[in-house]
Scaffold this active site. Sequence first.
Site, PDB file in Angstrom:
ATOM      1  N   ASP A   1     -42.975  45.800 -75.927  1.00 25.87           N
ATOM      2  CA  ASP A   1     -41.553  45.863 -76.235  1.00 25.87           C
ATOM      3  C   ASP A   1     -41.067  44.543 -76.815  1.00 25.87           C
ATOM      4  O   ASP A   1     -41.508  43.466 -76.407  1.00 25.87           O
ATOM      5  CB  ASP A   1     -40.779  46.176 -74.938  1.00 25.87           C
ATOM      6  CG  ASP A   1     -39.304  46.353 -75.166  1.00 25.87           C
ATOM      7  OD1 ASP A   1     -38.918  47.216 -75.967  1.00 25.87           O
ATOM      8  OD2 ASP A   1     -38.510  45.612 -74.543  1.00 25.87           O
TER       9      ASP A   1
ATOM     10  N   GLU B   1     -43.459  46.773 -80.847  1.00 26.62           N
ATOM     11  CA  GLU B   1     -42.144  47.147 -81.360  1.00 26.62           C
ATOM     12  C   GLU B   1     -41.548  45.940 -82.078  1.00 26.62           C
ATOM     13  O   GLU B   1     -40.973  45.059 -81.460  1.00 26.62           O
ATOM     14  CB  GLU B   1     -41.216  47.597 -80.225  1.00 26.62           C
ATOM     15  CG  GLU B   1     -39.866  48.055 -80.725  1.00 26.62           C
ATOM     16  CD  GLU B   1     -38.689  47.595 -79.877  1.00 26.62           C
ATOM     17  OE1 GLU B   1     -37.570  48.076 -80.122  1.00 26.62           O
ATOM     18  OE2 GLU B   1     -38.882  46.737 -78.988  1.00 26.62           O
TER      19      GLU B   1
ATOM     20  N   ASP C   1     -35.236  34.190 -80.306  1.00 30.50           N
ATOM     21  CA  ASP C   1     -35.924  34.081 -79.021  1.00 30.50           C
ATOM     22  C   ASP C   1     -35.140  34.842 -77.941  1.00 30.50           C
ATOM     23  O   ASP C   1     -35.701  35.625 -77.190  1.00 30.50           O
ATOM     24  CB  ASP C   1     -36.086  32.610 -78.644  1.00 30.50           C
ATOM     25  CG  ASP C   1     -36.984  32.385 -77.435  1.00 30.50           C
ATOM     26  OD1 ASP C   1     -37.254  33.342 -76.702  1.00 30.50           O
ATOM     27  OD2 ASP C   1     -37.426  31.242 -77.241  1.00 30.50           O
TER      28      ASP C   1
ATOM     29  N   ASP D   1     -34.320  35.198 -70.082  1.00 32.40           N
ATOM     30  CA  ASP D   1     -35.340  35.174 -71.125  1.00 32.40           C
ATOM     31  C   ASP D   1     -36.518  34.283 -70.715  1.00 32.40           C
ATOM     32  O   ASP D   1     -36.351  33.071 -70.513  1.00 32.40           O
ATOM     33  CB  ASP D   1     -34.711  34.646 -72.412  1.00 32.40           C
ATOM     34  CG  ASP D   1     -35.668  34.664 -73.578  1.00 32.40           C
ATOM     35  OD1 ASP D   1     -36.029  35.764 -74.008  1.00 32.40           O
ATOM     36  OD2 ASP D   1     -36.049  33.577 -74.051  1.00 32.40           O
TER      37      ASP D   1
END
Length: 512
Positions: free
Chosen positions: A244, A274, A207, A213
């Site tokens: 991304d 990606e 994660d 994040d």
Amino acid sequence: MGEHIQDATPENMTMMQGFEWYVPADGKHWTRLDKHMTNLKQWGIDNIWLPPGCKGSSKEGNGYDIYDLYDLGEFDQKGSVGTKWGTKDDLVKLAHTAKDNGVGLYWDAVLNHKFAADHREKCQAIEVNPENRNQHVSDKYQIDAWVGFDFPGRGDKYSKLKYHWYHFGGVDYNAANKKKAIYQIIGEQSDGWAATPDVDGEKGNYDYLMGSDLDYSHPEVEEDVLNWGKWIAQEIPLKGMRFDAIKHYSETFLRKFVKELDETYGKGWFFVGEFWKDSLGDMRGYLSRMSHKFSLFDAPLVYKFSEISQANSADLRKVFDGTLVQTDPVSAVTLVMNHDTQPSQALEAPITPWFKPLAYALILLRNTGYPCIFYGDLYGTKGKNPAPPSCGGALPKFMLARKLYSYGEQRDYFDFETCIGWVRYGTWDRRYGCAVVMSNAGPGWKRMHVGEMHAGEVWTDVIGWDEKEVVIGDDGWGEFHCGGTSVSVWVNREAEGRERFGETFDSNIYEE
């Protein structure tokens, strides 16, 4: 009964990654692409993957250091109005030029994290083992984290949400003791990372990647980013998105994001992620969970190219073994290099210069995969170790050969370790076809069948590296050659469009 009207053969599509890592941070990139749009279209580029154009942590940032999704170079934030790439006005002008030329634009969406917070906030967190994120290495304690995002330059325009500690799942720095570590924030919605396989299981749970994040289990985060997707589609006439770092944030959220965009703007839209991992099984599992409404970059193919190019007379017949384009061709975006694998980057995958033309022939002139050209191979790269355009400047000719001749049934001649070839037979309305032969050792040749309909024709190499002439026999066969560690692309010398191979592609993108 009326005559049956045969459907036209769909035109081959080619994507270009519209940047490399070391593009100058002069704010002129949108303008440069705008000026070269017509040239790119003429040589076979149909869609351009733009760099992440949202405001980053500084005017030098490439956009993966994202600060504000809703600032496309419009507000005075983080030291400038424009981004590294230019202003929003420049971007809008580029988008309209692209549309006028029939070129689609794909936005690089960085949705995993944020950087350059405006202030610190105190929150509860637990340190985790960097190699096993499920293993706690401390008790819960209070840290002082850079997680407050106020967007003072933008204010409430486009979005009113201000981000706080409870909108994030993790950080990598505690300002209270100046310690760098991976901290799992104990937030309002959950006490853990997103579950696997909602994120990738590498390092126990992948994660957390970098920065602050984002936690998509928080409804305010989900709503704000979903709204952003619809907003940018209205601001810029896009044809798709590249996502991304999709290994690192919620698949559940991304499915919802894609579904909403697909339903609202989706006619003709393209989505690619990606998921950079040399594990075909993991990639196929991800595609399955995304219901195959999604494509992935073929990372195993890039590593295969790198491996073969550095070996001595490697077996070219195995070039597609273990690749996504072999198992899931409709979902594979094929490529030779990108901004992460180029020299001096974190995922560098060196490809010996002589092999670049062979690699591009393998992605451009076959009947599977959606090929993506790297900006650095077309225009050269900057930085401390600059390099000129690859393939001796011949890459545009491979692109044009794809656009004009690489159609129809394919027959492979993968019958010798260091020399392989294939034929494309053409179609009823794109009838010329082509024959490709390549060697990663000495000079090579292949006797290949191109069809009796070509009997008596004289075929020559459109790339111009082999000067021989091949006369097609009455049986439709010919003997096609290539130089050592080289490739040749053979087409009828009278084929429509052959004169275009004598033109020069303008690779001087940095000239004022």
